[in-house]
Scaffold this active site. Structure first.
Site, mmCIF file in Angstrom:
data_model
loop_
_atom_site.group_PDB
_atom_site.id
_atom_site.type_symbol
_atom_site.label_atom_id
_atom_site.label_comp_id
_atom_site.label_asym_id
_atom_site.label_seq_id
_atom_site.Cartn_x
_atom_site.Cartn_y
_atom_site.Cartn_z
ATOM 1 N N SER A 1 1.084 -1.180 -0.002
ATOM 2 C CA SER A 1 0.009 0.092 0.015
ATOM 3 C C SER A 1 0.926 1.113 0.083
ATOM 4 O O SER A 1 2.006 1.199 0.691
ATOM 5 C CB SER A 1 -0.969 -0.012 0.872
ATOM 6 O OG SER A 1 -1.653 1.123 1.458
ATOM 7 N N TYR B 1 -2.294 -0.958 10.183
ATOM 8 C CA TYR B 1 -2.233 -1.213 8.664
ATOM 9 C C TYR B 1 -0.830 -0.719 8.049
ATOM 10 O O TYR B 1 -0.176 -1.164 7.390
ATOM 11 C CB TYR B 1 -3.309 -0.657 8.091
ATOM 12 C CG TYR B 1 -3.660 -0.662 6.526
ATOM 13 C CD1 TYR B 1 -4.084 -2.247 6.048
ATOM 14 C CD2 TYR B 1 -3.217 0.166 5.725
ATOM 15 C CE1 TYR B 1 -4.331 -2.156 4.858
ATOM 16 C CE2 TYR B 1 -3.558 0.083 4.179
ATOM 17 C CZ TYR B 1 -3.901 -1.286 3.976
ATOM 18 O OH TYR B 1 -4.094 -1.618 2.624
#
Ligand SMILES: [Zn+2]
Length: 725
Positions: free
Chosen positions: A592, A605
């Site tokens: 990401s 995350y």
């Protein structure tokens, strides 16, 4: 009548159809029954009165199954249509040629002439069997490849047995390569034997005819049934194929053995080009590979000329004793066997080649027989490998019948060669569109049940890959695979045990944080296709913090387990298969942009994705030089994402003070958020799953970035904060 094929003709259906539709109906009925014909084999025809668009006059037209396709799936457009008068007229040209007869140039030239006989601009090319249908005077003709009839055709005493079984109703004709001359032979046969209803074509198949289409179909069933009956009477029971020599291990042990050799074997047979496998281990095949006569019969090769292009002249059989359970020994036998096979194939080519023969093709076997285990067949696609397996199944049935009837005989090598390396076949191969970029590749997409994973599965399938759709939610994985199969079709070829009988995609459940679950999933993929060439992992998790902005410890652990450890486990297990194959492979992870942009609200995350970025680099080093490892780093893909459930979307909208109503649908809310995110990017447009799938495709394909590994590609619309430096 237990050996007779079932009559499935329905008058209520047939009477609603026009003459051509009736031919399609009859063809499908024949094609759907594997005792009547093999995939792609055989053809049917009707001579039908039509109005000539040129003159408005009535004219007789031969509708006959065209080149390519098969009877089971054929539709109206699978049939060519020719003016009977023009087709018959070609005989004059043929007979006028100084050199004529089987395998002469004029024979091949005639195939080109069929296009000039086309009625009503029908674009379907005519098959080489067209004269067989055109020159038999009866209105309806069925030419089939039934195992029972080919048993007669490939039996040492075939001619006598044909007389014994059919009397004067069916006439024996000696083997001859299909073509114009064979059509003339049948025309003469009909003149010489006006009462004959059909012919057994030596080492080839059955042809029969009738003035009525339903009766023609029924005649096909009857003639095949009578051959089957004759075989059943002489069935050798326990002594079939000389009796049993080896015993098969139980189903579970067999599967474990298959899994321990398949990727390795795939690597070996893919030395020139990658192959996809189909495993067959049903009772029929096991009885054959375990028998005393299997080595002798396997060496003799397949009989039906239809088979050679796929099965090659013969399979590779290895004399391994399954009772030893010695896998190392099995490998060494296969290794020696492969070497001998390739040398033999080269010898066969050198011995039989003609001045203008095409270059030697891949000398690796496409059918491998192992006592105790069964058969694995190889082809350029899943569908093709199923056809190869189906053809060898047919060969086994033919050998069983022929051996029962008095002894199987094979086609002379030169005849087999002249089929395998026929210029017309070569021309057909050359006319085929180039292979797709991911053809011959098996790619697993982990996370294929939704969002980016689903999109990626579709994208890769479009490029010709066989897709293993994997998801924690097995049902969603199967839904994606069902979508792919629906889109691409199941292909042709009826064979394969269990999941190995699959089409271009399968759906499997797996939990990537559980090594055993991942290993089992990859095992199923290997059993289904023979091996794996690439893995794309899109599975991931985003756990939003609680109301105080904190992530509980177990959620932190779960985030790392899925986003980091999961990718590692998949890579580590897949690498075992890659190493066994010894073929170049590719791994694409999903990280990401958050990995490099520190911000509030996504602590677990973001750090997990930073670890995943580094995992890419570590794996690239660990898995080199065989495997390239790269990653796609998306940002804020909202559309269709499992990571943006409704409450997260609403929370984000609230966070950014974007007005919305709770009454709005999921997609409306998502679009609103996606548009907001888009405004923050340099390219100013929403980032979609399709954008990510495109990047995954470019990275996983060995052709686009073959020398790029250890890299993370941002697909984020352009976020200056995320620029790598
Ligand atoms: Zn045929």
């Amino acid at each position: 009548m237990k050996n007779h094929p079932k009559n499935r003709w329905q008058d209520s259906v047939a009477k609603t159809l026009d003459p051509v539709a009736r031919l399609v109906y009859r063809s499908n009925l024949i094609g759907e029954d594997p005792t009547l014909t093999n995939t792609g084999g055989g053809n049917t025809s009707s001579k039908i009165k039509e109005t000539d668009p040129l003159t408005g006059q009535e004219t007789e037209v031969l509708w006959v199954k065209g080149s390519g396709g098969d009877l089971r799936t054929a539709k109206r457009d699978g049939f060519s249509s020719l003016y009977m008068e023009k087709l018959k007229g070609l005989q004059k040209n043929y007979l006028a040629s100084k050199t004529k007869g089987p395998k002469t140039q004029i024979e091949d030239d005639m195939v080109g002439a069929y296009a000039h006989c086309t009625f009503n601009l029908n674009p379907r090319p005519s098959s080489i069997d067209t004269p067989l249908h055109g020159f038999v005077p009866a209105r309806h003709v069925d030419h089939t490849h039934p195992n029972a009839a080919i048993s007669l055709a490939a039996c040492a005493k075939g001619k006598e047995l044909t007389k014994e079984i059919y009397g004067d109703e069916v006439i024996w004709t000696e083997w001859q390569r299909p073509g114009f001359d064979l059509g003339l032979i049948l025309e003469k046969l009909c003149q010489d034997h006006p009462k004959a209803k059909g012919a057994i074509m030596g080492q080839h198949g059955l042809i029969n005819w009738h003035e009525d289409d339903k009766k023609c179909y029924e005649l096909t069933l009857e003639l095949v049934g009578r051959a089957a009956e004759a075989i059943a009477k002489k069935d050798r029971g326990e002594m079939t194929f000389g009796g049993e020599k080896y015993k098969s291990p139980g189903e579970k042990e067999r599967k474990a053995l298959w899994l321990s050799i398949l990727p390795w074997l795939r690597g070996k047979v893919s030395a020139q080009q990658r192959m996809i496998g189909t495993v067959q281990e049903d009772a029929t095949i096991l009885r054959y590979v375990n028998s005393k006569d299997a080595p002798r019969l396997a060496e003799m090769g397949t009989s039906c000329p239809d088979h050679f292009l796929r099965t090659k002249i013969k399979p590779l059989y290895v004399a391994w004793d399954p009772a030893t359970g010695d896998v190392a020994k099995l490998r060494s036998l296969l290794e020696e066997g492969l070497e001998a096979y390739r040398a033999d194939y080269k010898k066969y080519y050198e011995k039989c080649k003609r001045k203008d023969s095409p270059a030697m093709r891949d000398p690796n076997p496409t059918v491998v027989l192992i006592p105790g285990l069964g058969m694995v067949a190889w082809g350029k696609s899943k569908s093709e490998s199923r056809v190869t397996a189906e053809f060898y199944n047919c060969a086994v049935e033919v050998m069983r019948g022929a051996e029962a009837l008095g002894g199987y005989i094979n086609l002379p090598q030169q005849e087999a060669f002249d089929i395998e390396y026929w210029q017309l076949e070569e021309a057909k191969l050359k006319r085929m569109p180039p292979e797709q970029e991911l053809a011959r590749q098996v790619i697993a997409v982990v996370g294929a049940g939704s969002g980016i994973g689903k999109e990626t599965a579709h994208r890769l399938a479009k490029e010709g890959a066989s897709i293993v759709c994997v998801d924690l939610n097995e049902k969603s994985a199967q839904e994606t695979s069902a979508e792919l199969v629906k889109k691409l079709g199941d292909g042709i070829g009826v064979a394969g045990t269990g999941i190995s009988g699959c089409g271009p995609a399968i759906g499997l459940g797996a939990n990537i944080v559980d090594r055993k679950s991942v290993a089992e999933m990859l095992g199923e993929a290997v059993y289904a296709y023979g091996g794996i060439d690439g893995v794309v992992v899109t599975a991931g998790i985003f756990v939003p913090p609680d109301l105080e902005g904190r992530i509980p410890d177990e959620k932190w652990a779960q985030t790392f387990a899925i986003n980091v450890t999961g990718s590692y486990v998949v890579a580590d297990e897949a690498n075992k298969i890659f190493k066994a194959q010894g073929l170049s492979a590719s791994l694409v992870l999903t990280t990401s942009v958050n990995a490099v942009v520190a911000k509030k609200g996504s602590l677990a995350y973001d750090t997990s994705k930073a670890a995943a970025n580094h995992l890419v680099r570590e794996l690239a080093i660990e898995l080199s030089p065989l495997v390239r490892v790269n990653a796609v780093a998306p940002a804020t893909v909202v559309q269709g994402s499992a990571m943006f459930p409704r409450d997260r979307v609403m929370a984000s909208l609230a966070k950014y003070k974007i007005p919305f109503s709770e009454k709005e649908g999921d997609e409306e809310l998502r679009t609103r958020l996606a548009e907001f995110y888009a405004k923050r990017t340099l390219t100013q447009s929403p980032i979609t799953p399709a954008d990510q799938a495109e990047a995954a495709f470019l990275l996983v394909s060995g052709k686009r970035f073959p020398r790029t590994t250890g890299q993370v590609i941002h697909v984020d619309g352009g976020l200056a904060d995320g620029f790598l430096r």
